[in-house]
Design an enzyme around this catalytic site. Structure first.
Site, mmCIF file in Angstrom:
data_model
loop_
_atom_site.group_PDB
_atom_site.id
_atom_site.type_symbol
_atom_site.label_atom_id
_atom_site.label_comp_id
_atom_site.label_asym_id
_atom_site.label_seq_id
_atom_site.Cartn_x
_atom_site.Cartn_y
_atom_site.Cartn_z
ATOM 1 N N CYS A 337 0.833 -1.211 0.000
ATOM 2 C CA CYS A 337 0.000 0.000 0.000
ATOM 3 C C CYS A 337 0.865 1.258 0.000
ATOM 4 O O CYS A 337 1.870 1.328 0.716
ATOM 5 C CB CYS A 337 -0.906 -0.017 1.230
ATOM 6 S SG CYS A 337 -2.111 1.314 1.255
ATOM 7 N N ARG A 439 -13.157 0.121 -3.916
ATOM 8 C CA ARG A 439 -12.525 0.218 -2.600
ATOM 9 C C ARG A 439 -11.883 1.582 -2.397
ATOM 10 O O ARG A 439 -11.834 2.099 -1.287
ATOM 11 C CB ARG A 439 -11.466 -0.882 -2.456
ATOM 12 C CG ARG A 439 -10.880 -0.981 -1.061
ATOM 13 C CD ARG A 439 -9.869 -2.115 -0.954
ATOM 14 N NE ARG A 439 -9.638 -2.484 0.427
ATOM 15 C CZ ARG A 439 -8.785 -1.868 1.237
ATOM 16 N NH1 ARG A 439 -8.072 -0.852 0.778
ATOM 17 N NH2 ARG A 439 -8.642 -2.255 2.492
#
EC number: 1.1.1.205
Length: 524
Positions: A337, A439
Site C-alpha cells: 500500500c 474500494r
C-alpha cells in the site's frame, strides 16, 4: 563500604518504587514527545512465567458473534484469498475473507466450496481431457505443485472417467507432445469408489489400495471428486477448525463494496452460506458505508458485518453507531500500500490500533489489525494494543494455498502479489467498476491514481506449516509476557500490569542480527 541489603528483602524493596518498570499503555500511546507509533518503535517487557506455552489459549472474538480458536484472518485480496485459502484458514482455526474482484457468481461459488468442504475430498480437482499432452501435465506440476490428474471424456468434472495420469507416468517421458492417453493408467485398471462414501471408509480404501489418488464416481461413472493420500494424511486432525455450531460447516467471510449492485452480490453470498461480510473500503467513514451497514443489519440480521477501514476514534464511533460488529484497522500500512505516500492520509499502525481498540472495546466490537503485519512480533504487539485479530495479506501471498501461479527466477520460486490499490488490480478484471476501484472510490475517475503496488513474493510453502508456526510463536510470546490467553493479555494491559518500552533507532539496531559475515534466517 555500606552493607548490602539481604536478598530476602528484594520483593519488599521492590514495593517502595512508586511506579512499575516500563510504560503503561497510556504512557506509551498518549505521550506528547513523539509522533505516532508503529510496531518497531516499542517492545513489550517480560512478565512472570508459571505455565507452559501449550497452556496458552488464542481463542478470540473477531466480531460480535464470531469466536475463533486463533486470531488469524486472510485479507480479501485477489492474490491472497480464494476458496483454497479460505478452506485451510478455517481448518487451522482462522477465517478467510474471499475477495470480490470477480463476478458475484464466482465469489458465491467460492463461498459454497468452503461450506461444502469435507476434509480429504477434493471437490474441484484439475481435470484433463484425452487431448491434453505430457507437456500439459509437466506444466501443472511446475505451476501447481502436483501431478495426479484425472482424465475425463470432456476434460471436466462430472465427465466420464477414462483414466488418471501421475508424475510416475511422465517423469521419464521425453516427448512432451505425447497424448496423456498413451501414458495414463486406464479406467479399467483404476480403483474407484462410489459417490456418498464416508471419509473414514474412503480413507481406509485409499490406504489399502496403496495408490496416491482415489477417484470418486457417480452411478454413471462420472467423476465427482478426488481423494489424495497426501491430503488425507494432512487433513486427519484439525482440532482448531472454525466451524459453525449448528451445521458444523467451515466458517467463511467474503468482501463486498458499497455500491447498489453489491446488495445483489450479498444476496448470492448469503444464499451460499456466508458467515460474515467485510465491507471493503480504504476509508470506511463514509455515508456509503454507513448506509450499507444499516441495510445489511436490517436485511441479513444473522450475518455479522465487519466494517472499515478506520484509524481514529471518530471513524470508529460512526461505524459502531451504524451497527458494525467488527472493525478493520489500518490505512496506508499494508506492505503493498502507498496510500500514506500518495494521499498523505492514514496513521501509523500501532497508534491506530490502540486508539480504535480503546474505544471499540467498550461496545464488544472485534478489532482487526489490518496492515503492517510482517512477523509474529508484530502480531503480539497488535494484540497487546487491543486488537482481537490480525489480518494478513503479503504474509500469506506466497503460500501454496494463495491464488496464482509460481514463477522461478535464479533458482528461487515466487508468487505474484499485488495491492488492491495497484493499477494492475484496478484493471485486472477488465471491468471498470471492479472491486479495486470501488474500494478506493475511483470507479468514475478518467485517470487512475494508484494507492498500491504489484510484484512477486518468495514462496513460503503450505499454510499447513506456516500457520502452526505463527500459532506456536504467539503461544511462546504470551508466555514471555506472562498471560495465558488473549483475554488475559487485554485485561493485564488495561490494568497496566503489562508494561512497554519505547525504542530509539540505536535500540532497534541492537535488536537486529549483528556481527555475521553471512547467516541464514530460518524461522520454521
Amino acid at each position: 563500604m555500606s552493607a548490602f541489603k539481604p536478598y530476602t528483602e528484594a520483593l519488599e524493596v521492590l514495593k517502595k518504587y512508586e511506579k512499575k518498570d516500563g510504560l503503561s499503555i497510556d504512557d506509551l500511546i498518549r505521550h506528547n514527545f513523539q509522533g505516532g507509533l508503529t510496531f518497531n518503535d516499542f517492545l513489550i517487557l517480560p512478565g512472570y512465567i508459571d505455565f507452559v506455552p501449550n497452556n496458552v489459549s488464542l481463542e478470540t472474538r473477531i466480531s460480535r458473534n464470531i469466536v475463533l480458536k486463533t486470531p488469524f484472518m486472510s485479507s480479501p485480496m485477489d492474490t491472497v484469498t480464494e476458496d483454497q485459502m479460505a478452506i485451510y484458514m478455517a481448518l487451522l482455526g482462522g477465517i478467510g475473507v474471499i475477495h470480490h474482484n470477480c463476478t458475484p457468481e464466482e465469489q458465491a461459488a467460492m463461498v459454497r466450496k468452503v461450506k461444502k468442504y469435507e476434509n480429504g475430498f477434493i471437490l474441484d480437482p484439475v481435470v484433463f481431457s484425452p487431448q491434453h499432452t505430457v507437456g500439459d501435465v509437466l506444466k501443472i506440476k511446475e505451476t501447481k505443485g502436483f501431478s495426479g490428474i484425472p482424465i475425463t471424456e470432456n476434460g471436466k468434472l462430472r465427465g466420464k472417467l477414462v483414466g488418471i495420469v501421475t508424475s510416475r507416468d511422465v517423469q521419464f517421458h521425453k516427448d512432451t507432445n505425447t497424448p496423456v492417453t498413451e501414458v495414463m493408467t486406464p479406467r479399467e485398471e483404476l480403483i474407484t469408489t462410489a459417490e456418498g462414501i464416508s471419509l473414514e471408509r474412503a480413507n481406509e480404501m485409499l490406504r489399502k489400495s496403496k495408490k496416491g489418488k482415489l477417484p470418486v464416481v457417480d452411478k454413471d461413472d462420472n467423476l465427482v471428486a478426488l481423494l489424495s493420500l497426501t491430503d488425507l494424511m494432512k487433513n486427519l486432525h484439525f482440532p482448531l477448525a472454525s466451524k459453525t455450531s449448528d451445521t458444523k460447516q467451515l466458517m467463511v467471510a467474503a468482501a463486498i463494496g458499497t455500491r447498489d449492485d453489491d446488495r445483489t452480490r450479498l444476496a448470492l453470498l448469503a444464499e451460499a452460506g456466508l458467515d460474515a461480510v467485510v465491507i471493503d473500503s480504504s476509508q470506511g467513514n463514509s455515508c456509503f458505508q454507513i448506509e450499507m451497514i444499516k441495510w445489511i443489519k436490517k436485511t441479513y440480521p444473522k450475518i455479522d458485518v465487519i466494517a472499515g477501514n478506520v484509524v481514529t476514534r471518530e471513524q470508529t464511533a460512526s461505524l459502531i453507531a451504524a451497527g458494525a460488529d467488527g472493525l478493520r484497522v489500518g490505512m496506508g500500512s499494508g506492505s503493498a500500500c502507498i496510500t500514506q505516500e500518495v494521499m498523505a492520509c492514514g496513521r501509523p499502525q500501532a497508534t491506530a490500533i490502540a486508539q480504535v481498540a480503546e474505544f471499540a472495546s467498550q461496545f464488544g466490537i472485534g478489532v482487526i489489525a489490518d496492515g503492517g503485519i510482517q512477523n509474529v512480533g508484530h502480531m503480539v504487539k497488535s494484540l497487546s494494543l487491543g486488537a482481537t485479530a490480525v489480518m494478513m495479506g503479503g504474509l500469506l501471498a506466497g503460500t501454496t494455498e494463495s491464488p496464482g501461479e509460481y514463477y522461478v527466477r535464479e533458482g528461487q520460486r515466487y508468487k505474484s502479489y499485488r495491492g488492491m490499490g495497484s493499477i494492475a488490480a484496478m484493471e485486472g478484471t477488465g471491468v471498470n467498476k471492479n472491486a479495486s476501484t470501488g474500494r478506493y472510490f475511483s470507479e468514475n475517475d478518467a485517470v487512475r491514481v494508484a494507492q498500491g503496488v504489484s510484484g512477486l513474493v518468495v514462496d513460503k510453502g503450505s499454510l499447513l506449516r506456516f500457520l502452526p508456526y505463527l500459532y506456536t510463536g504467539l503461544q511462546h510470546a504470551l508466555q514471555d509476557i506472562g498471560t495465558k490467553s488473549l483475554d488475559e493479555l487485554h485485561e493485564a494491559v488495561d490494568k497496566h500490569e503489562v508494561r512497554f518500552e519505547l525504542r530509539s533507532s540505536a535500540a532497534i539496531r541492537e535488536g537486529d542480527i549483528q556481527g555475521f559475515a553471512t547467516y541464514e534466517k530460518r524461522l520454521y
